[in-house]
Scaffold this active site. Structure first.
Site, PDB file in Angstrom:
ATOM      1  N   ASP A 119     -90.412  46.988 -69.244  1.00 46.50           N
ATOM      2  CA  ASP A 119     -90.466  45.544 -69.014  1.00 46.50           C
ATOM      3  C   ASP A 119     -89.666  45.188 -67.757  1.00 46.50           C
ATOM      4  O   ASP A 119     -89.197  46.068 -67.039  1.00 46.50           O
ATOM      5  CB  ASP A 119     -89.972  44.783 -70.251  1.00 46.50           C
ATOM      6  CG  ASP A 119     -88.522  45.083 -70.604  1.00 46.50           C
ATOM      7  OD1 ASP A 119     -87.767  45.603 -69.745  1.00 46.50           O
ATOM      8  OD2 ASP A 119     -88.137  44.791 -71.742  1.00 46.50           O
ATOM      9  N   GLN A 120     -89.493  43.909 -67.539  1.00 50.73           N
ATOM     10  CA  GLN A 120     -88.805  43.451 -66.338  1.00 50.73           C
ATOM     11  C   GLN A 120     -87.347  43.912 -66.290  1.00 50.73           C
ATOM     12  O   GLN A 120     -86.766  44.051 -65.228  1.00 50.73           O
ATOM     13  CB  GLN A 120     -88.875  41.919 -66.250  1.00 50.73           C
ATOM     14  CG  GLN A 120     -88.394  41.373 -64.930  1.00 50.73           C
ATOM     15  CD  GLN A 120     -88.649  39.878 -64.821  1.00 50.73           C
ATOM     16  OE1 GLN A 120     -89.058  39.244 -65.775  1.00 50.73           O
ATOM     17  NE2 GLN A 120     -88.387  39.338 -63.653  1.00 50.73           N
TER      18      GLN A 120
END
Length: 164
Positions: free
Chosen positions: A22-23
């Protein structure tokens, strides 16, 4: 299969792909459920069975009816992971499997979990486990109860009271 019977669990390796993060740079939580499935299919294969023939020859499927995951430490891009899978319960058409995902480099437990399955036919109605699979699963369950792997013992002791 003999080696797996001796140790009482299945083991497969996966490598974290960039798309699975994810980010924040850590593995997105839902990917662990995908890796549980990878572990489950390989576990069945390592037992000398083939999930594909379970569906095509026996007209049966193993539907997930419950899944739990407890996240302990993050996995990151390019980590090599080991998915350990073992059978902890079987009653009629119900199966309960447990998983431990560890980082290969240092054996740190990243995620532990369980899935519960029911055998269904093509009509999605409960049916009996095909005999050839029931026999193998019963043999594995017997062996697992005798030789729970050290790296999984903590998970079993924490949750073992609720199993059949």
């Amino acid at each position: 299969m003999e080696q797996m019977l001796e140790r009482g669990f299945g083991e497969t390796r996966v490598r974290v792909r960039y798309a699975e993060t994810d980010q924040m740079g850590v593995v997105y939580h839902a990917n662990y459920l995908v890796w549980f499935e990878v572990g489950r299919v390989e576990f069945i294969r390592q037992m000398g069975m083939d999930y594909k023939s379970f569906e095509s020859e026996d007209g049966a499927m193993i539907a997930v009816v419950e899944a739990t995951a407890r996240y302990k430490s993050p996995a990151r891009y390019d980590d090599e992971l080991i998915v350990r899978t073992w059978l902890v319960g079987m009653r009629g058409p119900l199966l309960r499997l447990r998983y431990a995902i560890v980082r290969a480099a240092d054996e740190v437990l990243l995620c532990e979990g369980e899935t519960v399955h029911i055998v269904v036919g093509r009509d999605m109605k409960r049916r009996e486990m095909p005999a050839r699979f029931a026999e193998r699963f019963a043999a594995m369950l017997h062996r697992t109860k005798q030789a729970v792997p050290d790296q999984c013992a903590q998970v079993v002791s924490e949750r073992g009271a609720k199993d059949e």
